[in-house]
Design a protein around this motif. Structure first.
Motif, PDB file in Angstrom:
ATOM      1  N   UNK A  17       0.748  -0.938  -0.096  1.00 16.81           N
ATOM      2  CA  UNK A  17       0.055   0.015  -0.148  1.00 16.81           C
ATOM      3  C   UNK A  17       0.784   1.227   0.053  1.00 16.81           C
ATOM      4  N   UNK A  18       1.928   1.345   0.762  1.00 15.84           N
ATOM      5  CA  UNK A  18       2.572   2.606   0.874  1.00 15.84           C
ATOM      6  C   UNK A  18       3.600   2.740  -0.556  1.00 15.84           C
ATOM      7  N   UNK A  19       3.664   1.555  -1.244  1.00 16.17           N
ATOM      8  CA  UNK A  19       4.881   1.529  -2.257  1.00 16.17           C
ATOM      9  C   UNK A  19       4.290   1.053  -3.688  1.00 16.17           C
ATOM     10  N   UNK A  20       3.417   2.127  -4.501  1.00 13.67           N
ATOM     11  CA  UNK A  20       2.674   1.510  -5.505  1.00 13.67           C
ATOM     12  C   UNK A  20       3.572   0.675  -6.623  1.00 13.67           C
ATOM     13  N   UNK A  21       4.720   1.153  -6.678  1.00 10.92           N
ATOM     14  CA  UNK A  21       5.805   0.882  -7.771  1.00 10.92           C
ATOM     15  C   UNK A  21       6.521  -0.584  -7.020  1.00 10.92           C
ATOM     16  N   UNK A  22       5.789  -1.290  -6.108  1.00 11.05           N
ATOM     17  CA  UNK A  22       6.670  -2.695  -5.525  1.00 11.05           C
ATOM     18  C   UNK A  22       5.432  -3.195  -5.570  1.00 11.05           C
ATOM     19  N   UNK A  23       5.832  -4.798  -5.623  1.00  7.32           N
ATOM     20  CA  UNK A  23       4.725  -5.823  -5.403  1.00  7.32           C
ATOM     21  C   UNK A  23       5.482  -6.914  -4.552  1.00  7.32           C
ATOM     22  N   UNK A  24       4.718  -7.585  -3.681  1.00 11.02           N
ATOM     23  CA  UNK A  24       5.020  -8.641  -3.000  1.00 11.02           C
ATOM     24  C   UNK A  24       4.422  -9.791  -3.597  1.00 11.02           C
ATOM     25  N   UNK A  25       5.515 -10.623  -3.940  1.00  9.72           N
ATOM     26  CA  UNK A  25       5.054 -11.807  -4.798  1.00  9.72           C
ATOM     27  C   UNK A  25       5.268 -13.123  -3.985  1.00  9.72           C
ATOM     28  N   UNK A  26       4.235 -13.673  -3.868  1.00  7.17           N
ATOM     29  CA  UNK A  26       4.351 -15.168  -3.397  1.00  7.17           C
ATOM     30  C   UNK A  26       4.184 -16.163  -4.319  1.00  7.17           C
ATOM     31  N   UNK A  27       5.052 -17.163  -4.399  1.00  8.32           N
ATOM     32  CA  UNK A  27       4.894 -18.145  -5.756  1.00  8.32           C
ATOM     33  C   UNK A  27       4.907 -19.606  -5.049  1.00  8.32           C
ATOM     34  N   UNK A  28       3.926 -20.287  -5.479  1.00 11.49           N
ATOM     35  CA  UNK A  28       3.769 -21.910  -4.771  1.00 11.49           C
ATOM     36  C   UNK A  28       4.185 -22.974  -5.894  1.00 11.49           C
ATOM     37  N   UNK A  29       5.392 -23.759  -5.951  1.00 14.02           N
ATOM     38  CA  UNK A  29       5.337 -24.748  -6.699  1.00 14.02           C
ATOM     39  C   UNK A  29       5.198 -26.026  -5.873  1.00 14.02           C
ATOM     40  N   UNK A  30       4.357 -27.087  -6.418  1.00 12.90           N
ATOM     41  CA  UNK A  30       4.046 -28.287  -5.870  1.00 12.90           C
ATOM     42  C   UNK A  30       3.897 -29.303  -7.012  1.00 12.90           C
ATOM     43  N   UNK A  31       4.986 -29.841  -7.375  1.00 10.74           N
ATOM     44  CA  UNK A  31       5.290 -30.517  -8.814  1.00 10.74           C
ATOM     45  C   UNK A  31       5.788 -31.788  -8.627  1.00 10.74           C
ATOM     46  N   UNK A  32       4.960 -33.070  -9.003  1.00 10.28           N
ATOM     47  CA  UNK A  32       5.427 -34.366  -9.210  1.00 10.28           C
ATOM     48  C   UNK A  32       6.109 -34.286 -10.450  1.00 10.28           C
ATOM     49  N   UNK A  33       7.289 -34.442 -10.744  1.00 12.35           N
ATOM     50  CA  UNK A  33       8.055 -34.376 -12.076  1.00 12.35           C
ATOM     51  C   UNK A  33       7.860 -35.763 -12.836  1.00 12.35           C
ATOM     52  N   UNK A  34       7.377 -36.648 -12.024  1.00  7.58           N
ATOM     53  CA  UNK A  34       7.158 -37.928 -12.948  1.00  7.58           C
ATOM     54  C   UNK A  34       8.609 -38.809 -13.319  1.00  7.58           C
ATOM     55  N   UNK A  35       8.343 -39.753 -13.878  1.00 14.10           N
ATOM     56  CA  UNK A  35       9.862 -40.196 -14.194  1.00 14.10           C
ATOM     57  C   UNK A  35      10.578 -40.790 -13.004  1.00 14.10           C
ATOM     58  N   UNK A  36      11.794 -41.417 -13.147  1.00 12.99           N
ATOM     59  CA  UNK A  36      12.528 -41.880 -12.034  1.00 12.99           C
ATOM     60  C   UNK A  36      13.447 -41.165 -11.659  1.00 12.99           C
TER      61      UNK A  36
END
Length: 211
Positions: free
Chosen positions: A161-180
């Motif tokens: 809110x105080x800094x319109x030119x900044x963004x808090x970014x959450x990222x979530x990865x939850x991946x079964x890559x498959x294969x052995x």
């Protein structure tokens, strides 16, 4: 298949991941991001959380992140070779095939993923992408690719809110890559690729500003 319902459930899961602080263990820190993990409740692997502040408004950050064919994401994200739109379900919900290149010096072969993706905007200006694996009749497994499975994953761009030119970014990865794949390869791949994801995203957002 009720793609809309599945996608809405993912959006709820991701918001709950941001609010639930329990059990996360930090596995990587850089100037751009703190990466944490905890055991997934969706599959026998881990869910990884990235948290960082990106210099750029949520709109600019989203412009670089959004999953669209021939969008900016395929240019800067080393883990995305292409997005193919399989079906547009509603204005906000689509089914995509994502192709990823080989990784970890070739130990991880090229993968493809079929996901329903919901783009959701909240009243406070937060923009999110929410994805999980689905089946689609137009996209059976293809030779040359290992079919991986994304469990609830995505990105959440939160205005500061105080800094319109900044963004808090959450990222979530939850991946079964498959294969052995050896567990050690998977466990080292995600934290380092997420750190790279944040630093490459920051560069992509900067390049937008320069135009």
């Amino acid at each position: 298949m009720d793609y809309q319902h599945i996608a809405n459930t993912v959006a709820d899961s991701l918001i709950s991941y941001t609010k639930d602080e329990s059990g996360w263990k930090v596995c990587k820190k850089s100037n751009d991001v703190i990466v944490s993990w905890r055991p997934s409740t969706e599959f026998p692997g881990n869910v990884y959380k990235g948290e960082g502040v990106v210099n750029g408004s949520p709109e600019k950050v989203w412009e670089c992140l959004k999953p669209v064919p021939n969008g900016m994401r395929v240019k800067w994200d080393n883990n995305v070779k292409k997005f193919e739109l399989l079906e547009r379900v509603t204005e906000d919900v689509s089914v995509y095939r994502t192709v990823t290149p080989s990784a970890a010096m070739g130990i991880i072969a090229p993968r493809d993923f079929v996901d329903v993706i919901l783009v959701k905007q909240y009243e406070d200006g937060t923009i999110t992408s929410n994805a999980t694996n689905v089946g689609h009749p137009n996209c059976p497994p293809q030779s040359g690719y290992v079919r991986g499975l994304n469990h609830p994953c995505g990105c959440i761009c939160v205005p500061i809110s105080a800094e319109p030119n900044k963004t808090q970014l959450f990222s979530f990865f939850q991946t079964d890559l498959g294969g052995l794949l050896p567990r050690s390869v998977v466990d080292s791949f995600f934290p380092s690729s997420m750190a790279e994801f944040y630093s490459n995203l920051a560069k992509a957002v900067r390049s937008l500003k320069d135009h």
